[in-house]
Design a protein around this motif. Sequence first.
Motif, PDB file in Angstrom:
ATOM      1  N   HIS A  89       7.571   3.796   9.695  1.00 26.19           N
ATOM      2  CA  HIS A  89       6.331   3.919   9.722  1.00 26.19           C
ATOM      3  C   HIS A  89       5.671   4.736   8.689  1.00 26.19           C
ATOM      4  O   HIS A  89       4.924   5.957   8.684  1.00 26.19           O
ATOM      5  CB  HIS A  89       5.707   4.434  11.093  1.00 26.19           C
ATOM      6  CG  HIS A  89       6.104   3.537  12.222  1.00 26.19           C
ATOM      7  ND1 HIS A  89       5.566   2.300  12.398  1.00 26.19           N
ATOM      8  CD2 HIS A  89       6.953   3.822  13.186  1.00 26.19           C
ATOM      9  CE1 HIS A  89       6.117   1.805  13.596  1.00 26.19           C
ATOM     10  NE2 HIS A  89       6.975   2.670  13.818  1.00 26.19           N
ATOM     11  N   ARG A 110       1.739  -1.549  -3.097  1.00 24.64           N
ATOM     12  CA  ARG A 110       1.017  -1.526  -4.605  1.00 24.64           C
ATOM     13  C   ARG A 110       2.161  -1.012  -5.484  1.00 24.64           C
ATOM     14  O   ARG A 110       2.091   0.181  -5.239  1.00 24.64           O
ATOM     15  CB  ARG A 110      -0.192  -0.853  -4.637  1.00 24.64           C
ATOM     16  CG  ARG A 110      -1.065  -1.528  -3.559  1.00 24.64           C
ATOM     17  CD  ARG A 110      -2.285  -1.941  -4.269  1.00 24.64           C
ATOM     18  NE  ARG A 110      -3.371  -2.237  -3.374  1.00 24.64           N
ATOM     19  CZ  ARG A 110      -3.817  -3.588  -3.292  1.00 24.64           C
ATOM     20  NH1 ARG A 110      -3.589  -4.501  -4.154  1.00 24.64           N
ATOM     21  NH2 ARG A 110      -4.704  -3.994  -2.426  1.00 24.64           N
ATOM     22  N   SER A 151       3.363   2.689  -3.493  1.00 21.44           N
ATOM     23  CA  SER A 151       2.825   3.112  -2.089  1.00 21.44           C
ATOM     24  C   SER A 151       2.312   1.908  -1.438  1.00 21.44           C
ATOM     25  O   SER A 151       1.782   0.835  -1.994  1.00 21.44           O
ATOM     26  CB  SER A 151       2.152   4.196  -2.556  1.00 21.44           C
ATOM     27  OG  SER A 151       0.727   3.827  -3.204  1.00 21.44           O
ATOM     28  N   LEU A 152       2.323   2.012  -0.297  1.00 20.53           N
ATOM     29  CA  LEU A 152       1.431   1.120   0.760  1.00 20.53           C
ATOM     30  C   LEU A 152       0.109   1.533   0.689  1.00 20.53           C
ATOM     31  O   LEU A 152      -0.494   2.725   0.487  1.00 20.53           O
ATOM     32  CB  LEU A 152       1.823   1.437   2.183  1.00 20.53           C
ATOM     33  CG  LEU A 152       3.480   0.646   2.563  1.00 20.53           C
ATOM     34  CD1 LEU A 152       3.760   1.174   3.642  1.00 20.53           C
ATOM     35  CD2 LEU A 152       3.662  -0.862   2.307  1.00 20.53           C
ATOM     36  N   ASP A 153      -0.697   0.587   0.648  1.00 19.46           N
ATOM     37  CA  ASP A 153      -2.093   0.720   0.653  1.00 19.46           C
ATOM     38  C   ASP A 153      -2.463   0.605   2.189  1.00 19.46           C
ATOM     39  O   ASP A 153      -1.942   0.221   3.238  1.00 19.46           O
ATOM     40  CB  ASP A 153      -3.071  -0.403  -0.177  1.00 19.46           C
ATOM     41  CG  ASP A 153      -2.932  -1.742   0.279  1.00 19.46           C
ATOM     42  OD1 ASP A 153      -2.426  -1.996   1.549  1.00 19.46           O
ATOM     43  OD2 ASP A 153      -3.462  -2.701  -0.301  1.00 19.46           O
ATOM     44  N   PRO A 154      -3.826   0.913   2.768  1.00 16.63           N
ATOM     45  CA  PRO A 154      -4.213   0.845   4.005  1.00 16.63           C
ATOM     46  C   PRO A 154      -3.950  -0.459   4.710  1.00 16.63           C
ATOM     47  O   PRO A 154      -3.579  -0.424   6.012  1.00 16.63           O
ATOM     48  CB  PRO A 154      -5.673   1.519   4.053  1.00 16.63           C
ATOM     49  CG  PRO A 154      -5.653   2.253   2.804  1.00 16.63           C
ATOM     50  CD  PRO A 154      -4.586   1.579   1.933  1.00 16.63           C
ATOM     51  N   SER A 155      -4.121  -1.384   4.185  1.00 15.14           N
ATOM     52  CA  SER A 155      -3.764  -2.721   4.750  1.00 15.14           C
ATOM     53  C   SER A 155      -2.307  -3.274   4.879  1.00 15.14           C
ATOM     54  O   SER A 155      -2.150  -4.107   5.337  1.00 15.14           O
ATOM     55  CB  SER A 155      -4.568  -3.915   4.000  1.00 15.14           C
ATOM     56  OG  SER A 155      -3.928  -4.073   2.735  1.00 15.14           O
ATOM     57  N   GLY A 156      -1.420  -2.445   4.502  1.00 14.12           N
ATOM     58  CA  GLY A 156       0.006  -2.687   4.729  1.00 14.12           C
ATOM     59  C   GLY A 156       0.639  -3.561   3.383  1.00 14.12           C
ATOM     60  O   GLY A 156       1.638  -3.888   3.667  1.00 14.12           O
ATOM     61  N   ALA A 186       3.478   6.257   5.946  1.00  4.96           N
ATOM     62  CA  ALA A 186       2.342   6.615   5.805  1.00  4.96           C
ATOM     63  C   ALA A 186       1.499   6.083   4.300  1.00  4.96           C
ATOM     64  O   ALA A 186       2.258   6.204   3.457  1.00  4.96           O
ATOM     65  CB  ALA A 186       1.887   8.016   5.847  1.00  4.96           C
ATOM     66  N   PRO A 187       0.441   5.424   4.428  1.00  4.51           N
ATOM     67  CA  PRO A 187      -0.296   4.812   3.277  1.00  4.51           C
ATOM     68  C   PRO A 187      -0.374   5.863   2.226  1.00  4.51           C
ATOM     69  O   PRO A 187      -0.795   7.021   2.708  1.00  4.51           O
ATOM     70  CB  PRO A 187      -1.452   4.267   3.826  1.00  4.51           C
ATOM     71  CG  PRO A 187      -1.468   4.119   5.196  1.00  4.51           C
ATOM     72  CD  PRO A 187      -0.438   4.967   5.651  1.00  4.51           C
ATOM     73  N   GLY A 188      -0.146   5.727   0.876  1.00  3.97           N
ATOM     74  CA  GLY A 188      -0.383   6.603  -0.253  1.00  3.97           C
ATOM     75  C   GLY A 188       0.845   7.324  -0.620  1.00  3.97           C
ATOM     76  O   GLY A 188       1.175   8.036  -1.634  1.00  3.97           O
ATOM     77  N   ARG A 189       1.930   7.049   0.431  1.00  4.75           N
ATOM     78  CA  ARG A 189       3.225   8.111   0.002  1.00  4.75           C
ATOM     79  C   ARG A 189       4.089   7.032  -0.850  1.00  4.75           C
ATOM     80  O   ARG A 189       4.519   5.943  -0.550  1.00  4.75           O
ATOM     81  CB  ARG A 189       3.951   8.283   1.464  1.00  4.75           C
ATOM     82  CG  ARG A 189       5.235   8.991   1.245  1.00  4.75           C
ATOM     83  CD  ARG A 189       5.567   9.610   2.508  1.00  4.75           C
ATOM     84  NE  ARG A 189       7.063   9.910   2.209  1.00  4.75           N
ATOM     85  CZ  ARG A 189       8.264   9.433   2.671  1.00  4.75           C
ATOM     86  NH1 ARG A 189       8.146   8.432   3.432  1.00  4.75           N
ATOM     87  NH2 ARG A 189       9.311  10.076   2.481  1.00  4.75           N
TER      88      ARG A 189
END
Length: 169
Positions: free
Chosen positions: A46, A114, A106-111, A48-51
């Motif tokens: 899990h 990027r 990193s992951l963006d908020p939509s999963g 986190a977005p942005g990490r």
Amino acid sequence: MTRKQRRLTIIGCSLAVLGIAAALVLNALRDSIVFFSTPSMVAEQHIAPGRRFRLGGLVQPGSLTRGDNLAVRFEVADGKDKLPVTYKGILPDLFREGQGVVAEGSLDPSGVFRADTVLAKHDERYMPKEVADALKKQGHWKDDYSDYGKSAGAVASEANVQTGQGATR
């Protein structure tokens, strides 16, 4: 306190400080020690977005779509899970569907992952010449390894010789 006791105390304290420092460094780098995370690991952890992290796996066949201004979208899978990836830039020469890839981003908020860096991995059959020579020497060489230890130039020149093409002396 004698000189010997003082020396042992200093050495003991130094080893203790060194051990604590090593433990702190390893604890801080615990998540970064893995070269890349697979889509299954990303789902389990899990993240986190942005990490920032590295994502590795195989590019799903049929998932590669190219957009405007070098934008690319594809899916990376590990056999169990898959994760959509977007990237803007020039892809490596070895990049193709069904091939191994490591992307950094990193992951963006939509999963969606990027990526800002994409590295294509050569296939698992690649073998450096030194390793091929060592296998031959140890008697572990198999006939299906025949082209593994050759460089691209050696394979091309051998193909030219077999087809009768190439320069003559």
